[in-house]
Design a protein around this motif. Structure first.
Motif, PDB file in Angstrom:
ATOM      1  N   LEU A  20      35.052 -46.959 -24.487  1.00 26.95           N
ATOM      2  CA  LEU A  20      34.722 -46.561 -23.277  1.00 26.95           C
ATOM      3  C   LEU A  20      35.486 -45.126 -22.651  1.00 26.95           C
ATOM      4  O   LEU A  20      34.453 -44.036 -22.232  1.00 26.95           O
TER       5      LEU A  20
ATOM      6  N   GLU B 171      24.733 -44.997 -22.717  1.00 30.26           N
ATOM      7  CA  GLU B 171      25.304 -43.848 -22.142  1.00 30.26           C
ATOM      8  C   GLU B 171      24.368 -42.721 -21.785  1.00 30.26           C
ATOM      9  O   GLU B 171      23.228 -42.319 -22.714  1.00 30.26           O
TER      10      GLU B 171
ATOM     11  N   VAL C 232      28.549 -43.999 -18.584  1.00 35.15           N
ATOM     12  CA  VAL C 232      27.978 -45.167 -18.820  1.00 35.15           C
ATOM     13  C   VAL C 232      26.826 -45.625 -17.767  1.00 35.15           C
ATOM     14  O   VAL C 232      27.323 -45.823 -16.664  1.00 35.15           O
TER      15      VAL C 232
ATOM     16  N   ILE D   9      25.814 -50.723 -25.257  1.00 38.59           N
ATOM     17  CA  ILE D   9      26.479 -49.743 -24.382  1.00 38.59           C
ATOM     18  C   ILE D   9      25.338 -48.489 -23.929  1.00 38.59           C
ATOM     19  O   ILE D   9      25.112 -47.789 -25.123  1.00 38.59           O
TER      20      ILE D   9
ATOM     21  N   ILE E 251      26.098 -51.644 -19.416  1.00 43.60           N
ATOM     22  CA  ILE E 251      26.665 -52.678 -20.590  1.00 43.60           C
ATOM     23  C   ILE E 251      25.802 -53.721 -20.774  1.00 43.60           C
ATOM     24  O   ILE E 251      25.983 -54.576 -19.707  1.00 43.60           O
TER      25      ILE E 251
END
Length: 61
Positions: A23, A57, A30, A55, A33
């Motif tokens: 991370l 992004e 982000v 995850i 999750i």
């Protein structure tokens, strides 16, 4: 806006440092999750474990 999805295989009992390092190395923001939870059936009953994390992004332009 562009997004990128990363798949990270983790063992939730041991990989806290791996997740933290991953991370911290991301360049974007982000967004979410998402854990993939896998059911496990044992003689004493059913349980579940996290198999991997997705995850999401948000990339910086």
């Amino acid at each position: 806006m562009k997004y990128k999805v990363h798949k990270l295989k983790v063992n939730m009992n041991e990989d806290q440092q791996l997740l933290e390092q991953f991370l911290n190395n991301l360049r974007g923001e982000v967004v979410s999750i998402v854990p993939n939870i896998k059911p496990i059936f044992r003689p004493m009953g059913a349980t579940a474990k996290v198999d991997f994390l997705l995850i999401i992004e948000k990339l910086v332009n």
